[in-house]
Design an enzyme around this catalytic site. Structure first.
Site: not given
Length: 421
Positions: A122-124, A126, A93, A22, A308, A117
Site C-alpha cells: 500500500r505505497p505512500v 501518492l 497505517r 473508523k 473490506d 495490516c
C-alpha cells in the site's frame, strides 16, 4: 493475547447499534490539526486505532479532551513537536494522514513510514507526490518522511492519482484546504468516508466541491476554524453484522446505520436470498431460516463492491448452496483467511486473485488464527455457523476495527466469549 471461543449453530436474531466509522474517524481526527480553534468530534468508535491516534496527538503536545460519551475536543494550537514517531506509527497505517495537515498548517512534518495490516503493498508515494506537486520538499530517510512547505506555504496544484487511493485523496485534500489558490484532484477516491471528511472540513470553513466524484476541487482559505462534527456510521461493521445474520439463517436489525453507503453489499445479500428492508437510519435483514445461495462478486473502489467485505462473503459462500467466485482487484495477498477456513472444512480454491468457493452443508469448529482485520471478522462469521467450538487466536486484529464485537453478537444470541491469552 486474548482469544475468542465461539460455539456455532445458533440462529442470530435481534437488534444492534452501529458504531462510528473508523475509516472516517481517523482522517477526521487528523483534520483537527488544521484548525486554529478547538474542534470537537462525536460518535468516535472505541477502538485501538482511535486510541493510538489520540496518543499520537498527546506525543506531539496536543492534549485531546475526551468526555464520557467519547467525544474528543482537539486544540491544535498547543502542538509542540511536528514528529510522528515510529513506535506509534508502526501499528497503524492511518497515522500517515497527519502528514498533509501538519505541512499545510505548520510548514513542516516528520512522519515515520507506516505499519498496520499486512495486506500487500500500500505505497505512500501518492501522498508524497501530491504534496510535492504543491511545492513541498520531501526526503525519505531513516524510515521517516521529512516534509517542508515552501516559503509562503503550500500552493494549489492539479494532481492526477495514478491509482485510486482513499488515504492519498484524504491527505492531499486536507493539505489543499490551506494551500494558496485552487487544487484539482483527479481520479480521486469516491468513498463515503472521503465525503464525510470533506463535510467536516467544510464545517471548519474549507471550500471543497465534488467530494464523492472522481474530481475534487479545493479553493484554499487563510484559516480553518472550530467546529463540532459527527462521524458517519461504519458501513463495513454494518455489512459484517448483516452477513452474520445471513450465514446463520437469522434476522437482524441494525440501527444508526446508513443504507445509502452499502448498496453493492445489500444487492449481493438479496441475491443470496435475504429479505432486506431499509429506513433512513436502519437496515433489517431476514433469512427466514433459509440457507444462503452462493454469489459471484468482484471487489473494486466505491461505489462497487468493497474489498473490506470480501472475506465476509467468502464465509457466506462457504456454507451457501452452489458455487460462488470472488475476484479481489484492490489488494494483493488478501485471501489469508481462506487457509484458516479450509481447516474448518470449507471447499475453497484460490487461483491468483480469484477464490472459487463451493458451499458445504456445515463447517466444523477448529482452532484458527486471525491474520488481518477483515480476515479475522470472516473467521468469526465462519465460527458462528460451524458445528462445535472454534477458538480464534490473535483477535487484536478484530479489536482494531470492531467495537465490542462479542457483546454485540451476544445481543443477537451468539455463544461467544473472550478469554485471556
Amino acid at each position: 493475547m486474548d482469544k475468542l471461543i465461539i460455539t456455532g449453530g445458533v440462529r442470530l436474531d435481534g437488534e444492534i447499534r452501529i458504531s462510528g466509522a473508523k475509516n472516517s474517524a481517523l482522517p477526521i481526527l487528523a483534520a483537527t490539526l488544521l484548525g486554529d480553534e478547538p474542534v470537537t468530534i462525536c460518535n468516535l468508535p472505541h477502538l485501538h486505532d482511535i486510541t493510538t491516534m489520540i496518543e499520537l496527538f498527546g506525543r506531539m503536545g496536543v492534549e485531546p479532551v475526551i468526555d464520557e460519551k467519547l467525544s474528543v475536543e482537539v486544540d491544535a494550537r498547543s502542538i509542540k513537536t511536528l514528529v510522528a514517531p515510529y513506535e506509534l506509527v508502526k501499528t497503524m497505517r492511518a497515522s500517515i494522514l497527519v502528514l498533509g495537515p501538519m505541512v499545510a498548517r505548520f510548514g513542516e512534518a516528520e512522519v515515520a513510514l507506516p505499519g498496520g495490516c499486512a495486506i500487500g503493498s500500500r505505497p505512500v508515494d501518492l501522498h508524497i507526490r501530491g504534496l510535492e506537486a504543491m511545492g513541498a520538499q520531501i526526503d525519505v530517510e531513516g524510515g521517516y518522511i521529512k516534509a517542508k512547505a515552501p516559503e509562503g506555504g503550500l500552493r494549489g496544484a492539479h494532481f492526477f492519482f495514478d491509482v485510486v487511493s482513499v488515504t492519498g485523496t484524504e491527505n492531499i485534500m486536507m493539505a489543499a484546504t490551506l494551500a494558496k489558490g485552487r487544487s484539482v484532484l483527479e481520479n480521486a477516491a469516491r468513498e463515503p468516508e472521503v465525503v464525510d471528511l470533506a463535510n467536516c472540513l467544510i464545517a471548519m470553513g474549507a471550500k471543497i466541491q465534488g467530494a464523492g466524484t472522481d474530481t475534487i476541487i479545493i479553493d484554499g482559505v487563510e484559516r480553518l476554524h472550530g467546529a463540532r462534527f459527527n462521524v458517519m456510521p461504519d458501513r463495513i461493521e454494518t455489512g459484517t453484522y448483516l452477513v452474520a445474520a445471513a450465514v446463520t439463517g437469522g434476522r437482524v436489525k441494525v440501527k444508526d446505520a446508513d443504507p445509502s453507503t452499502l448498496e453493492a453489499v445489500l444487492a449481493k445479500l438479496q441475491e443470496a436470498g435475504a429479505e432486506i428492508t431499509t429506513g433512513p437510519d436502519w437496515i433489517e435483514l431476514d433469512m427466514k431460516g433459509k440457507r444462503p445461495k452462493a454469489v459471484n462478486l468482484r471487489t473494486a473502489p466505491y461505489p462497487a463492491f468493497p474489498t473490506d467485505m470480501q472475506a465476509q462473503f467468502i464465509a457466506l459462500n462457504a456454507v451457501a448452496e452452489g458455487t460462488g467466485t470472488v475476484i479481489e482487484t484492490v489488494f494483493e495477498n488478501r485471501f489469508m483467511h481462506v487457509y484458516e477456513m479450509l481447516r474448518m472444512g470449507a471447499n475453497i480454491l484460490v487461483e491468483g486473485n480469484t477464490a472459487i468457493v463451493t458451499g458445504v452443508e456445515k463447517l466444523k469448529g477448529a482452532p484458527v488464527m486471525a491474520t488481518d482485520l477483515r480476515a479475522s471478522a470472516s473467521l468469526v462469521l465462519a465460527a458462528l455457523m460451524a458445528e462445535g467450538d472454534t477458538l480464534i487466536d490473535r483477535i487484536y486484529h478484530i479489536d482494531r476495527g470492531y467495537e465490542c464485537i462479542e457483546e454485540k453478537l451476544q445481543l443477537l444470541g451468539a455463544k461467544i466469549r473472550r478469554v485471556p491469552g
